[in-house]
Design an enzyme around this catalytic site. Structure first.
Site, PDB file in Angstrom:
ATOM      1  N   HIS A 312     -13.013 -28.845  -3.716  1.00  0.00           N
ATOM      2  CA  HIS A 312     -12.492 -30.346  -3.388  1.00  0.00           C
ATOM      3  C   HIS A 312     -12.387 -30.650  -2.036  1.00  0.00           C
ATOM      4  CE1 HIS A 312     -11.265 -34.573  -4.464  1.00  0.00           C
ATOM      5  NE2 HIS A 312     -11.965 -34.400  -5.376  1.00  0.00           N
ATOM      6  N   ASP A 369     -16.427 -32.292 -11.873  1.00  0.00           N
ATOM      7  CA  ASP A 369     -18.041 -32.537 -11.929  1.00  0.00           C
ATOM      8  C   ASP A 369     -18.433 -31.253 -12.607  1.00  0.00           C
ATOM      9  OD1 ASP A 369     -18.349 -35.157 -10.320  1.00  0.00           O
ATOM     10  OD2 ASP A 369     -17.746 -33.692  -8.578  1.00  0.00           O
TER      11      ASP A 369
END
Length: 447
Positions: A312, A369
């Site tokens: 991320h 996700d």
């Protein structure tokens, strides 16, 4: 380095051409510190260069706190995992916009407004017929949200006069538009919203109910959708949220600002990541299921293959949302008695990555996700709707930031600077004196 003056305010010292400049240090409520450079160009003639704004604070905000090093995410001071466990999405939407969790009376009033504003103008339904049959739902959603301002112009005159109505109208109508766009894409009749259903139950019913096969609303499905939307509710100054604020800084109406945010979210590096995860898992499954082969491909610098759902931009440890969404995924598939081979691959891949030095050294932990796409698959939501679902969840966060911007007396039109790297001053050459460089007309495809 920071120094203190007699008023105990901290400063950083910057030396330019032998001259020392003192720049104030601003500290947030959680101890975050920033150098205030708003007077930098006026005092030194310099600007900062920060590609991707990795080290630039564009605003102060009281909405979301994120600590990527410690894996902390809080909405208005509340831990996101606690909100996902104990609240409905409507409660969290209210919290993000208003700053406090609603009382029962406030929640009832807000929920009634969501029911009242669920319908879209009947003339807007004809818009769906003008899109190509296979138009991407995100393109439709962005266009339709922008068009809302022409049907409900009163929101642009004094947008903060009746905040609850403005927020409820947008939250409810975007949900309806999203479901309608899916129904149109598959050629099914539209299913209108019902006042007796909750926000998430209403959406699932509009998506999947049919005159020939009534949809059974499972409480487990509703609970899972609530959690996923809550986890996507806000995430500080990400790409789409920053876009909403940039557009809103021009005093553009809320609809246009949200439409711009939807377009930014559409990108595969942002909201499209959950679709990329499912497509990656499908590729591994169709290739025989040996995920280790693909892991080695991802490690190879010469390979174009990348593992989606890991790492991320901000988090340097486990994404706090990923823990919640993984359990939500397990619970939903067990309740619905769904066996998904992609989930099996995802679990094996995650377990492997959390023990592999390559991933650990690069802080490549599973993100939100990684499992959200599998939840959407279990709910029956197609891949091209995944980013639309992200937009539904992020909508209250966008609204909260737009409102915060409008409320801020120090807000100014966003206007970043640049460092020019093009040619210097040139002498103009008349058209007939210009030397050809071998340019040829290139035929364009299409009409």
């Amino acid at each position: 380095m920071g120094t203190k003056d007699t008023t105990t305010r901290q400063y950083a010292e910057l030396i330019v051409d032998g001259r020392t400049h003192r720049l104030p240090i601003v500290e947030g409520s959680e101890g975050e510190r920033a150098i205030d450079i708003r007077r930098l160009r006026a005092e030194t003639g310099l600007v900062t260069l920060d590609s991707g704004y990795m080290n630039t604070g564009a605003c102060t905000s009281s909405i979301t706190y994120l600590d990527g090093e410690r894996g902390v995410l809080r909405y208005r001071g509340y831990a996101v995992d606690e909100l996902a466990d104990k609240c409905s999405f409507v409660e969290v939407a209210y919290l993000l916009v208003h700053g406090t969790l609603p009382t029962r009376r406030q929640l009832t009033h807000f929920s009634r407004l969501l029911g009242r504003y669920a319908l879209i103008h009947e003339d807007m339904i004809h818009f769906f017929d003008r899109f190509p049959p296979h138009a991407h739902p995100m393109a439709i959603l962005s266009s339709m949200v922008n068009a809302l301002s022409t049907f409900y112009p009163e929101i642009t005159e004094n947008p903060l006069e009746n905040l609850d109505c403005m927020v409820a109208r947008l939250l409810s109508k975007v949900r309806t538009i999203a479901a309608f766009s899916y129904k149109k894409s598959i050629g099914h009749p539209l299913v209108y919203p019902r006042h007796d259903l909750s926000y998430c139950a209403n959406f699932l019913n509009m998506m999947f109910d049919s005159p020939v096969q009534p949809y059974e609303i499972r409480p487990e499905a509703v609970a899972a959708l609530n959690k996923v939307l809550i986890l996507h509710g806000d995430h500080e100054q990400n790409c789409s949220t920053s876009t909403v604020r940039i557009v809103g800084s021009a005093r553009v109406n809320l609809y246009a600002s949200i439409s711009a945010g939807i377009s930014a979210l559409w990108g595969p590096l942002h909201g499209g990541a959950n679709q990329a995860v499912v497509e990656m898992l499908e590729r591994i499954y169709n290739g025989g299921g040996d995920f280790r082969k693909y892991v080695e491909m991802a490690k190879d610098p010469s390979s174009l293959f990348r593992l989606s759902g890991f790492g991320h931009r901000v988090y340097k440890t486990y994404d706090p949302r990923a823990r919640v969404i993984k359990k939500t995924c397990d619970d939903l598939l067990e309740a619905l008695n769904v066996s998904d081979p992609l989930l099996d691959i995802a679990k094996e891949l995650e377990e492997y990555a959390l023990k592999d030095d390559y991933f650990l050294e690069r802080n490549l932990y599973p993100n939100v996700d990684f499992y959200s796409g599998i939840i959407y698959r279990a709910l029956g939501i197609p891949k091209n709707m995944f980013t639309v679902m992200f937009a539904l969840g992020r909508l209250p966060g966008w609204i909260a930031h737009w409102k915060e911007l409008w409320d801020d007396p120090e807000s100014r039109l966003y206007r970043p600077r640049q460092i020019y790297t093009g040619p210097g001053a040139r002498e103009f050459v008349p058209l007939d004196d210009r030397v050809e460089a071998g340019d040829e007309d290139v035929p364009c495809a299409g009409r």
